[in-house]
Design an enzyme around this catalytic site. Structure first.
Site, short mmCIF file in Angstrom:
data_model
loop_
_atom_site.label_atom_id
_atom_site.label_comp_id
_atom_site.label_asym_id
_atom_site.label_seq_id
_atom_site.Cartn_x
_atom_site.Cartn_y
_atom_site.Cartn_z
N GLN A 308 46.20 35.61 45.32
CA GLN A 308 44.98 34.91 44.93
C GLN A 308 45.08 33.41 45.21
O GLN A 308 44.12 32.77 45.63
CB GLN A 308 44.69 35.15 43.44
CG GLN A 308 43.56 34.33 42.85
CD GLN A 308 42.20 34.66 43.45
OE1 GLN A 308 42.00 35.76 43.96
NE2 GLN A 308 41.27 33.72 43.41
N GLU A 309 46.25 32.88 44.99
CA GLU A 309 46.44 31.43 45.18
C GLU A 309 46.49 31.04 46.66
O GLU A 309 45.87 30.06 47.07
CB GLU A 309 47.74 30.98 44.49
CG GLU A 309 47.71 31.03 42.97
CD GLU A 309 46.84 29.95 42.36
OE1 GLU A 309 46.33 29.10 43.11
OE2 GLU A 309 46.67 29.97 41.13
#
Length: 478
Positions: A308-309
């Site tokens: 996600q990052e």
């Protein structure tokens, strides 16, 4: 005298059968007597599977709660086809079939069943870029895949008789709809019928697949029990249990925990994740596993956060200056002892340490998995803004300990009428919700897909391993 001994011996031999017959007259009494609830289920990501912590899945959690309600142990039995599942029930080898099964007339006539605890819609799936049928008439003679002995097969048989004579289908001997999705995705078949909830959970693995149309109305999901009056008390106990879960709101919360993350990604996002899971994750998996073990985290969760990052890119940089696989800010990196944010091991360690620190600072009475989801929200938006959202949740009658309730209020931090009443003011709460829900979705997919070694395997057919000359031969023992 000899005749008397024979009679006594016959009586003794028959005693276990007689006792078994008495137990079968009241299945609930038999469960309580042996101290164990026997539940048969499908091995799939929406029902029952094994992860690093053991058994998991919505149906498993529901069955486990029912066993606790009865005060007995739970024994789950995997079935690898629907025929095998119902055969076990038919033979009385299981007390309950809990497998995401819809209520049909044929099944209802043969088996006892519970009150409905959820609903689903059968849908026709196709591959984008190919012909999208709008209804049954547009399917024509193209074969449709369904699971053998499924309610969908029953539906198609009824439709063929009632006005769609050209309708054709192929029944697959599996218990998991993933096999159907695989075949449509590979181009082996043009269409498949699956349940809406199962497609939502697995769609990110097959981003090229989409819904063509609904095949009928919503159907009720039930647990099935062996036929006969012997199941009456057990059915009453199940119905009381389900009703109590519904009335308390706990059933809805359970479904949110298992399925609330589904369908949060765009098709492009799903395709990108599926591609990266195959091409990029293998380069960093051992590293992620090692750091997760070091910080006592589930490696699937750490991998989901890292994706996600940064999409697992150790050199990732944002316009605001956050960098690395875990996209740490300079102050956070300094606080966590990270000297080089672009070093993947340092970044993973810094992110893991930061998440553990946030989770530790949350109130002690917040339990898992809500504790982790709330910690992730704070990881994204900050502990102060999370606390503001929890305060808003409590003001509006929600439970600040539950992610599902706090999730509804986080977007209010972007509305003046609400954020002006909070201590820390405006925050991009909607972004935090998307952040957590995306991670939950990646986490769920990684749990199911990344560790095939942990999944149950169907029984092997010995005949498949014999030399061709011996197949079909009748072998006698020496």
């Amino acid at each position: 005298m000899r005749a008397l001994k024979v009679l006594l011996l016959c009586a003794l031999c028959s005693l276990p059968l007689l006792l078994a017959g008495c137990a079968d007259d009241d299945r609930l009494a038999a469960i309580e007597g042996r101290g164990e609830l026997l539940v048969v289920s499908r091995n799939s990501p929406t029902t029952y599977y094994l992860d690093k912590n053991g058994a998991a899945g919505f149906e498993y959690d529901l069955a486990e709660r029912f066993a606790e309600h009865l005060g007995v142990a739970l024994k789950m039995q995997p079935a690898f086809s629907l025929d095998a599942l119902f055969t076990r029930l038919r033979r009385g080898e299981a007390d309950i079939a809990a497998a995401g099964l819809s209520l049909t007339a044929l099944r209802g006539d043969e088996f006892s069943h519970s009150l409905p605890y959820a609903s689903l819609t059968p849908i026709v799936i196709y591959k984008t870029g190919s012909h999208r049928p709008a209804d049954l008439a547009e399917l024509g003679p193209a074969p449709v895949l369904v699971l053998r002995d499924s309610s969908h097969a029953e539906t198609l048989r009824a439709l063929k008789v009632s006005g769609f004579p050209e309708l054709t289908w192929q029944e697959i001997e599996e218990a998991d709809s993933m096999e159907l999705l695989e075949r449509v995705d590979s181009g082996e078949a043009p269409f498949a019928v699956v349940d809406s909830n199962e497609f939502r959970v697995q769609q990110s693995l097959y981003p090229r697949l989409a819904t063509a149309f609904d095949l009928g109305n919503e159907q009720e999901m039930v647990w099935y029990l062996p036929a006969g009056s012997g199941s009456d008390r057990l059915r009453e106990a199940v119905d009381t249990f389900i009703t109590a879960l519904k009335d308390s709101g706990e059933l809805a919360r359970m479904r949110e925990r298992h399925f609330g993350h589904a369908a949060v990604l765009t098709r492009i996002g799903s395709h990108t994740f599926a591609r990266n899971m195959q091409s990029t994750l293998p380069r960093y998996e051992d590293m992620i596993r090692a750091v997760a073990e070091e910080y006592q985290l589930d490696w699937h969760l750490l991998a989901a956060i890292a994706y996600q990052e940064s999409h697992w890119d150790p050199k990732a940089t944002s316009p605001t200056g956050v960098r690395g696989m875990m996209m740490l800010t300079r102050p956070t990196a300094r606080e966590m002892g990270v000297k080089d944010r672009t070093d993947p091991v340092q970044s993973l360690r810094g992110g893991a340490r930061y998440l553990k620190d946030i989770r530790r600072r949350l109130p002690e009475d917040i339990t898992e998995p809500d504790r982790t989801w709330l910690a992730l929200a704070a990881y994204n938006i900050g502990m102060a803004h999370l606390e503001d959202a929890r305060v808003l949740t409590e003001r509006q009658g929600g439970d600040p300990h539950l992610w599902s309730d706090v999730m509804e209020r986080l977007p209010l931090l972007q509305k003046r009428q609400y954020y002006r009443t909070t201590r820390y003011g405006y925050a991009r709460g909607r972004e935090a919700v998307s952040y957590v829900q995306n991670i939950r979705h990646y986490y769920s997919i990684l749990q199911w897909q990344a560790s095939p070694v942990d999944q149950l395997s169907p029984p092997q057919q010995a005949a498949n391993y014999l030399p061709p000359a011996l197949r079909g031969a009748i072998l006698k023992s020496l």
